[in-house]
Design a protein around this motif. Structure first.
Motif, mmCIF file in Angstrom:
data_model
loop_
_atom_site.group_PDB
_atom_site.id
_atom_site.type_symbol
_atom_site.label_atom_id
_atom_site.label_comp_id
_atom_site.label_asym_id
_atom_site.label_seq_id
_atom_site.Cartn_x
_atom_site.Cartn_y
_atom_site.Cartn_z
ATOM 1 N N GLN A 1 4.374 -8.138 -5.187
ATOM 2 C CA GLN A 1 4.971 -7.021 -5.929
ATOM 3 C C GLN A 1 5.031 -7.314 -7.428
ATOM 4 O O GLN A 1 4.759 -6.446 -8.245
ATOM 5 C CB GLN A 1 6.381 -6.718 -5.409
ATOM 6 C CG GLN A 1 6.385 -5.955 -4.090
ATOM 7 C CD GLN A 1 7.800 -5.750 -3.594
ATOM 8 O OE1 GLN A 1 8.404 -6.655 -3.033
ATOM 9 N NE2 GLN A 1 8.356 -4.572 -3.811
ATOM 10 N N LEU A 2 5.387 -8.563 -7.753
ATOM 11 C CA LEU A 2 5.418 -8.944 -9.176
ATOM 12 C C LEU A 2 4.020 -8.841 -9.790
ATOM 13 O O LEU A 2 3.874 -8.560 -10.979
ATOM 14 C CB LEU A 2 5.950 -10.379 -9.342
ATOM 15 C CG LEU A 2 7.439 -10.595 -9.046
ATOM 16 C CD1 LEU A 2 7.774 -12.085 -9.007
ATOM 17 C CD2 LEU A 2 8.317 -9.887 -10.085
ATOM 18 N N MET A 3 2.993 -9.068 -8.957
ATOM 19 C CA MET A 3 1.608 -8.999 -9.442
ATOM 20 C C MET A 3 1.042 -7.586 -9.306
ATOM 21 O O MET A 3 -0.161 -7.381 -9.444
ATOM 22 C CB MET A 3 0.721 -9.967 -8.642
ATOM 23 C CG MET A 3 1.246 -11.378 -8.552
ATOM 24 S SD MET A 3 1.058 -12.283 -10.062
ATOM 25 C CE MET A 3 -0.635 -12.690 -9.941
ATOM 26 N N LYS A 4 1.907 -6.624 -8.971
ATOM 27 C CA LYS A 4 1.529 -5.206 -8.913
ATOM 28 C C LYS A 4 0.427 -4.893 -7.884
ATOM 29 O O LYS A 4 -0.417 -4.027 -8.106
ATOM 30 C CB LYS A 4 1.073 -4.704 -10.305
ATOM 31 C CG LYS A 4 2.058 -4.974 -11.438
ATOM 32 C CD LYS A 4 3.191 -3.956 -11.436
ATOM 33 C CE LYS A 4 4.029 -3.983 -12.695
ATOM 34 N NZ LYS A 4 4.945 -5.130 -12.794
ATOM 35 N N VAL A 5 0.440 -5.611 -6.765
ATOM 36 C CA VAL A 5 -0.499 -5.293 -5.682
ATOM 37 C C VAL A 5 0.019 -4.040 -4.960
ATOM 38 O O VAL A 5 1.227 -3.891 -4.756
ATOM 39 C CB VAL A 5 -0.616 -6.481 -4.688
ATOM 40 C CG1 VAL A 5 -1.494 -6.111 -3.498
ATOM 41 C CG2 VAL A 5 -1.173 -7.713 -5.386
ATOM 42 N N ARG A 6 -0.892 -3.150 -4.574
ATOM 43 C CA ARG A 6 -0.490 -1.894 -3.914
ATOM 44 C C ARG A 6 0.246 -2.174 -2.595
ATOM 45 O O ARG A 6 -0.120 -3.084 -1.855
ATOM 46 C CB ARG A 6 -1.715 -1.033 -3.625
ATOM 47 C CG ARG A 6 -2.310 -0.383 -4.854
ATOM 48 C CD ARG A 6 -3.611 0.348 -4.545
ATOM 49 N NE ARG A 6 -3.427 1.365 -3.519
ATOM 50 C CZ ARG A 6 -4.148 1.399 -2.401
ATOM 51 N NH1 ARG A 6 -5.071 0.487 -2.158
ATOM 52 N NH2 ARG A 6 -3.947 2.356 -1.507
ATOM 53 N N LYS A 7 1.244 -1.355 -2.320
ATOM 54 C CA LYS A 7 2.052 -1.565 -1.109
ATOM 55 C C LYS A 7 1.199 -1.510 0.155
ATOM 56 O O LYS A 7 1.410 -2.281 1.089
ATOM 57 C CB LYS A 7 3.160 -0.497 -1.015
ATOM 58 C CG LYS A 7 4.279 -0.732 -2.013
ATOM 59 C CD LYS A 7 5.353 0.323 -1.891
ATOM 60 C CE LYS A 7 6.387 0.133 -2.994
ATOM 61 N NZ LYS A 7 7.339 1.224 -3.051
ATOM 62 N N GLN A 8 0.240 -0.582 0.183
ATOM 63 C CA GLN A 8 -0.616 -0.446 1.359
ATOM 64 C C GLN A 8 -1.397 -1.743 1.609
ATOM 65 O O GLN A 8 -1.541 -2.199 2.747
ATOM 66 C CB GLN A 8 -1.575 0.747 1.149
ATOM 67 C CG GLN A 8 -2.408 1.112 2.369
ATOM 68 C CD GLN A 8 -1.565 1.330 3.636
ATOM 69 O OE1 GLN A 8 -0.426 1.773 3.582
ATOM 70 N NE2 GLN A 8 -2.123 0.984 4.784
ATOM 71 N N THR A 9 -1.871 -2.354 0.514
ATOM 72 C CA THR A 9 -2.619 -3.624 0.613
ATOM 73 C C THR A 9 -1.713 -4.734 1.138
ATOM 74 O O THR A 9 -2.121 -5.540 1.978
ATOM 75 C CB THR A 9 -3.176 -4.018 -0.777
ATOM 76 O OG1 THR A 9 -3.951 -2.934 -1.274
ATOM 77 C CG2 THR A 9 -4.033 -5.260 -0.690
ATOM 78 N N ILE A 10 -0.478 -4.774 0.641
ATOM 79 C CA ILE A 10 0.468 -5.805 1.102
ATOM 80 C C ILE A 10 0.700 -5.638 2.602
ATOM 81 O O ILE A 10 0.643 -6.598 3.365
ATOM 82 C CB ILE A 10 1.819 -5.721 0.339
ATOM 83 C CG1 ILE A 10 1.614 -5.935 -1.164
ATOM 84 C CG2 ILE A 10 2.813 -6.750 0.892
ATOM 85 C CD1 ILE A 10 2.871 -5.765 -2.011
ATOM 86 N N ARG A 11 0.919 -4.383 3.016
ATOM 87 C CA ARG A 11 1.174 -4.106 4.429
ATOM 88 C C ARG A 11 0.008 -4.557 5.313
ATOM 89 O O ARG A 11 0.178 -5.238 6.314
ATOM 90 C CB ARG A 11 1.410 -2.599 4.618
ATOM 91 C CG ARG A 11 2.794 -2.291 5.117
ATOM 92 C CD ARG A 11 3.061 -0.793 5.206
ATOM 93 N NE ARG A 11 4.165 -0.482 4.317
ATOM 94 C CZ ARG A 11 4.106 0.334 3.276
ATOM 95 N NH1 ARG A 11 3.006 0.973 2.995
ATOM 96 N NH2 ARG A 11 5.165 0.513 2.529
ATOM 97 N N GLU A 12 -1.207 -4.159 4.907
ATOM 98 C CA GLU A 12 -2.400 -4.520 5.681
ATOM 99 C C GLU A 12 -2.564 -6.041 5.738
ATOM 100 O O GLU A 12 -2.877 -6.616 6.783
ATOM 101 C CB GLU A 12 -3.661 -3.896 5.049
ATOM 102 C CG GLU A 12 -3.780 -2.402 5.327
ATOM 103 C CD GLU A 12 -4.848 -1.732 4.464
ATOM 104 O OE1 GLU A 12 -5.622 -2.451 3.796
ATOM 105 O OE2 GLU A 12 -4.902 -0.485 4.470
ATOM 106 N N SER A 13 -2.350 -6.714 4.598
ATOM 107 C CA SER A 13 -2.534 -8.169 4.527
ATOM 108 C C SER A 13 -1.537 -8.892 5.418
ATOM 109 O O SER A 13 -1.883 -9.870 6.086
ATOM 110 C CB SER A 13 -2.378 -8.654 3.083
ATOM 111 O OG SER A 13 -3.285 -7.982 2.243
ATOM 112 N N LEU A 14 -0.297 -8.418 5.425
ATOM 113 C CA LEU A 14 0.730 -9.060 6.249
ATOM 114 C C LEU A 14 0.443 -8.874 7.735
ATOM 115 O O LEU A 14 0.832 -9.691 8.562
ATOM 116 C CB LEU A 14 2.124 -8.503 5.925
ATOM 117 C CG LEU A 14 2.726 -8.909 4.578
ATOM 118 C CD1 LEU A 14 4.002 -8.120 4.313
ATOM 119 C CD2 LEU A 14 3.015 -10.402 4.515
#
Length: 443
Positions: free
Chosen positions: A286-299
């Protein structure tokens, strides 16, 4: 300027290559044997080296020395260098001035490898030009010499942090603290804790420090010490203002009033400790401004770290799990805590001053048999002999797995979670984990 590199492994060779590229006169010295592939690389790069000795006349005239993390401060050659006030630094410290990349430094007693790999995975999926280094992967110095990443995710051990002077991570993470490597810290836990907190010593108010809100030792440190960095935290017990928390079976992460949320059952990694690792990695993303959808998929699509609660095979309805990376009590505590049925536990190795008391309730509740895999198992016998029905000693992985198979019944788990270092019978924990997997595949 003369750079002497002590230790001809991954970090040593990487530092030598970077040093040479930056115009240093470089010499590599290893008291043990240097592996053939590293010798070849040094020779191709025309870097002089020696192994199985330290020639003092070639070392004590150095302007700066990079010491590999495995070499203790009390090694005679290191003592002589320090007596002469020759700076002895870590690879991270040496390489840091030669890159403009932003770095995310991750340390902690447990979870740092998983958190580092997970953070790297999310940032890479987010399209950032990111490198992975430190305790894992290709050495940081080597990558600074040859690649041009904009960001690095660095897994940092206490030994690497001991050797920093000016290194400053833009984002630092301390996953947790528990007694580890006390043999290198005069059996003084406070020295080890101070070592971990060196990660934030050069941080400014523009940097971030992410810590475990539930960790007793981390909280104690903050009662007596300060950081200039902006502090974020993650917790399983309370709703934190800035950082990660659990609510309604969701992982939530709130940074700058921006809330990320995701159902816990969609995370690829299981277990409470991994929920914390995911919170730490999410905060960084989040601090690096990665899109939420990308974070969700990656997790949800992350493949965990090898040798860390790695499911190997299920044979006759018995699950075999490789947790060779668990080299301390705290890591094994997490492993046993995540077991759901009766467990046959393979344990042992080089004891680093372990106190097995905190494992007692879990062993009583979950462990039906113990296979000791170490040269000296007396301490384990003293601790657990009255707690489990069966305890058997062996010094071979193949035999350990066969004994465990005989003890296990349908629905059981066979868990390799050694709780100790591996150097008595194996090259390292990876070698131990691979031997375990081979033995399981050969059953």
């Amino acid at each position: 300027m003369k750079l002497v590199v002590l230790g001809g492994g991954e970090s040593g060779v990487g530092t030598a290559i970077l040093g040479k590229k930056k115009g240093y006169e470089v010499f590599v010295s290893d008291f043990g044997k240097i592996k053939e592939n590293y010798k070849e690389i040094l020779s191709i790069n025309q870097i002089p080296w020696e192994d199985e000795k330290h020639t003092e006349s070639l070392i004590l005239d150095a302007d700066v020395v990079m010491k590999s993390p495995g070499i203790p401060e009390k090694a005679p050659i290191v003592k002589k260098l320090l007596e002469r006030n020759i700076p002895v630094i870590s690879e991270i410290e040496f390489a840091f001035p030669f890159t403009n990349a932003k770095t995310i430094g991750i340390t902690g007693s447990n979870g740092k490898t998983t958190t580092t790999l997970l953070t790297y995975h999310i940032l890479k999926q987010g399209g950032l030009n990111v490198g992975l280094a430190g305790n894992i992967g290709k050495s940081f110095a080597w990558q600074v010499a040859e690649n041009n990443h904009d960001y690095y995710v660095l897994e940092l051990s206490s030994f690497q942090l001991d050797g920093i002077v000016n290194y400053r991570p833009d984002i630092a993470v301390i996953t947790n603290l528990s007694p580890d490597h006390l043999d290198r810290y005069a059996y003084d836990y406070n020295l080890y804790i101070a070592s971990k907190f060196r990660i934030t010593k050069n941080q400014t108010e523009n940097d971030f420090l992410i810590v475990d809100h539930d960790d007793v030792e981390i909280n104690r440190w903050f009662q007596n010490n300060k950081t200039k960095a902006k502090k974020l935290s993650f917790s399983l017990t309370t709703t934190v203002e800035e950082g990660g928390f659990e609510e309604n079976n969701n992982l939530n992460s709130k940074i700058n009033n921006d809330l990320f949320t995701m159902p816990i059952n969609e995370l690829a990694l299981e277990g409470k400790h991994n929920l914390k690792n995911a919170m730490a990695a999410t905060a960084v993303a989040q601090l690096m401004k990665v899109r939420k959808q990308t974070i969700r998929e990656s997790l949800s699509n992350f493949q965990g770290a090898e040798h860390r609660l790695e499911k190997v095979l299920k044979i006759q309805n018995v699950q075999y799990i490789n947790d060779s990376k668990a080299t301390n009590v705290n890591a094994t505590f997490f492993a046993l805590d995540s077991m759901t049925g009766p467990t046959v536990w393979i344990v042992g190795g080089v004891d680093k001053g372990n106190d097995y008391d905190e494992l007692m309730p879990l062993v009583r509740e979950k462990v039906k048999g113990i296979v000791c895999l170490g040269v000296d198992n007396q301490k384990l016998f003293n601790a657990f002999n009255d707690v489990v029905d069966v305890m058997i000693e062996t010094t071979s992985m193949t035999e350990a797995v066969k004994i465990a198979q005989r003890m296990a019944e349908k629905g059981d788990t066979v868990l390799l979670s050694p709780c100790c270092a591996s150097f008595d019978l194996f090259e390292n924990y990876e070698d131990r984990g691979r031997q375990f997997k081979n033995a399981v595949h050969n059953l």
